[in-house]
Write a protein that holds these residues in place. Structure first.
Motif, PDB file in Angstrom:
ATOM      1  N   UNK A   1       5.514  12.639   3.396  1.00  0.00           N
ATOM      2  CA  UNK A   1       5.747  11.446   4.265  1.00  0.00           C
ATOM      3  C   UNK A   1       6.149  10.342   3.240  1.00  0.00           C
ATOM      4  N   UNK A   2       6.935   9.619   3.515  1.00  0.00           N
ATOM      5  CA  UNK A   2       7.575   8.327   2.866  1.00  0.00           C
ATOM      6  C   UNK A   2       7.315   6.967   3.805  1.00  0.00           C
ATOM      7  N   UNK A   3       6.952   6.017   3.306  1.00  0.00           N
ATOM      8  CA  UNK A   3       6.691   4.665   3.965  1.00  0.00           C
ATOM      9  C   UNK A   3       7.308   3.659   3.259  1.00  0.00           C
ATOM     10  N   UNK A   4       7.846   2.723   4.026  1.00  0.00           N
ATOM     11  CA  UNK A   4       8.354   1.423   3.393  1.00  0.00           C
ATOM     12  C   UNK A   4       7.996   0.316   3.984  1.00  0.00           C
ATOM     13  N   UNK A   5       7.742  -0.703   3.157  1.00  0.00           N
ATOM     14  CA  UNK A   5       7.151  -2.075   3.653  1.00  0.00           C
ATOM     15  C   UNK A   5       7.823  -3.182   3.410  1.00  0.00           C
ATOM     16  N   UNK A   6       8.908  -3.052   4.202  1.00  0.00           N
ATOM     17  CA  UNK A   6      10.296  -4.048   3.564  1.00  0.00           C
ATOM     18  C   UNK A   6       9.947  -5.560   3.373  1.00  0.00           C
ATOM     19  N   UNK A   7       8.736  -5.977   4.089  1.00  0.00           N
ATOM     20  CA  UNK A   7       8.516  -7.475   4.053  1.00  0.00           C
ATOM     21  C   UNK A   7       7.284  -7.814   3.300  1.00  0.00           C
ATOM     22  N   UNK A   8       6.907  -6.750   2.416  1.00  0.00           N
ATOM     23  CA  UNK A   8       5.735  -6.846   1.453  1.00  0.00           C
ATOM     24  C   UNK A   8       4.412  -7.130   2.138  1.00  0.00           C
ATOM     25  N   UNK A   9       4.272  -6.441   3.297  1.00  0.00           N
ATOM     26  CA  UNK A   9       3.021  -6.793   4.055  1.00  0.00           C
ATOM     27  C   UNK A   9       1.772  -6.143   3.025  1.00  0.00           C
ATOM     28  N   UNK A  10       0.715  -6.931   3.117  1.00  0.00           N
ATOM     29  CA  UNK A  10      -0.489  -6.445   2.487  1.00  0.00           C
ATOM     30  C   UNK A  10      -0.998  -5.208   3.346  1.00  0.00           C
ATOM     31  N   UNK A  11      -1.883  -4.226   2.470  1.00  0.00           N
ATOM     32  CA  UNK A  11      -2.132  -3.133   3.089  1.00  0.00           C
ATOM     33  C   UNK A  11      -3.031  -2.560   2.295  1.00  0.00           C
ATOM     34  N   UNK A  12      -3.770  -1.599   2.708  1.00  0.00           N
ATOM     35  CA  UNK A  12      -4.779  -0.777   1.909  1.00  0.00           C
ATOM     36  C   UNK A  12      -4.203   0.830   2.130  1.00  0.00           C
ATOM     37  N   UNK A  13      -4.451   1.547   1.319  1.00  0.00           N
ATOM     38  CA  UNK A  13      -4.373   2.830   1.329  1.00  0.00           C
ATOM     39  C   UNK A  13      -5.679   3.766   0.839  1.00  0.00           C
ATOM     40  N   UNK A  14      -5.920   4.711   1.698  1.00  0.00           N
ATOM     41  CA  UNK A  14      -7.409   5.147   1.823  1.00  0.00           C
ATOM     42  C   UNK A  14      -7.343   6.658   2.087  1.00  0.00           C
TER      43      UNK A  14
ATOM     44  N   UNK B   1      -3.411   1.408   6.060  1.00  0.00           N
ATOM     45  CA  UNK B   1      -3.903   0.325   6.689  1.00  0.00           C
ATOM     46  C   UNK B   1      -3.052  -0.953   6.559  1.00  0.00           C
ATOM     47  N   UNK B   2      -2.227  -1.350   7.522  1.00  0.00           N
ATOM     48  CA  UNK B   2      -1.496  -2.641   7.396  1.00  0.00           C
ATOM     49  C   UNK B   2      -2.393  -3.994   7.549  1.00  0.00           C
ATOM     50  N   UNK B   3      -2.243  -4.931   6.767  1.00  0.00           N
ATOM     51  CA  UNK B   3      -2.918  -6.008   7.209  1.00  0.00           C
ATOM     52  C   UNK B   3      -2.348  -6.641   8.503  1.00  0.00           C
TER      53      UNK B   3
END
Length: 307
Positions: A64-77, A50-52
């Motif tokens: 699955x793989x996921x990259x957040x290249x810009x350091x976006x805050x998020x929740x994993x749930x 859940x991205x901010x």
């Protein structure tokens, strides 16, 4: 060096880090915004990212793989976004053992992930890296991304038990993982302008020449010859795709590469000046100060303090 390697090397600093996480039941963890890049790989089970900032929830399945290249805050749930889910998120950093809270649910609901992050220097980011979306989702599909799958398997094995040489193997595999995630994103055909740049034979040839030897006495005529086209053709194609003329890009890249050398090596100023195509330290310092707003010496000192 090629353009993608140089783009990554220009921003990578320090050592990457990762944790192997096992959870089950009802759970969620918050990852604060980070001045770098984060990633998650789902090894078993499924969950939601859940991205901010109102981004759409991303369903993640095994492989699955996921990259957040810009350091976006998020929740994993364990479930999609709602106010209650986000409100009960536990900061990941409060669980130094890498374990998140979970109920005594059946093992069938277990989720296992690799979670990690890369430190990045955002003072001089290559436009290829800027084009990456805030969430790069690489779903597991049969036959897709074989190098990425191999790196994930090796990394998971290294993190599951202590093996001789792990202190070298794990950071190296994490670096490979970053390269393979970016490469896979570009292969998806959604890589924006720079996928088109690197797919164009003229622009790609010119960029390979400039990146392989930035210190060479390049001119538009010499670069056009290296790319196998006329000077007007090179100028038109390169400028349209890259967004700046060839010699302007060369100057920018020389100084960006110099900043990387100042940050990562103890080489004296004269040696760095030669490596990036400047005849004297004075000429290099003048160009660097004009581009960065500070002297090479002060830039190096600041980079040392930040590290």
């Amino acid at each position: 060096m090629d353009v993608v390697s140089d783009a990554i090397a220009a921003v990578r600093i320090g050592q990457p880090s990762s944790n192997r996480v096992r959870v089950n039941g009802s759970w969620c963890a918050r990852f604060a915004p980070y001045d770098g890049a984060g990633f998650h790989v789902v090894l078993e089970g499924s969950c939601w990212l859940l991205p901010d900032g109102g981004g759409a929830p991303v369903s993640l399945g095994a492989g699955d793989a996921v990259l957040l290249p810009h350091g976006t805050g998020h929740v994993i749930a364990d479930s999609p976004a709602d106010a209650a889910t986000v409100a009960r998120a536990v900061p990941f950093e409060l669980r130094p053992d890498g374990m998140l809270p979970g109920s005594a649910a059946a093992v069938s609901g277990r989720v296992e992930m690799l979670c990690g992050k890369y430190r990045l220097d955002r003072s001089r980011v290559h436009p290829l890296m800027l084009e990456l979306p805030k969430v790069v989702h690489l779903p597991n599909r049969v036959g897709s991304y074989p190098e990425l799958r191999a790196a994930i398997t090796l990394l998971g094995g290294e993190l599951s038990e202590q093996r001789p040489g792990a202190c070298i193997a794990v950071p190296s595999l994490l670096d490979l993982l970053l390269v393979y995630m970016i490469r896979s994103w570009m292969a998806e055909g959604s890589g924006g302008a720079w996928s088109a740049v690197l797919g164009d034979p003229v622009a790609a040839a010119a960029l390979r020449a400039l990146h392989s030897d930035p210190a060479a006495p390049w001119t538009n005529d010499r670069l056009a010859a290296a790319a196998g086209v006329s000077r007007p053709t090179l100028a038109r194609r390169f400028t349209a795709l890259v967004g700046r003329p060839p010699m302007a890009y060369l100057t920018w890249w020389r100084l960006t590469y110099a900043a990387t050398l100042l940050r990562d090596t103890p080489d004296p100023l004269a040696a760095i000046a030669r490596r990036v195509g400047y005849g004297t330290p004075y000429a290099f310092s003048h160009a660097f100060s004009r581009e960065f707003g500070t002297t090479p010496g002060r830039y190096r000192a600041g980079a040392a303090e930040a590290s």
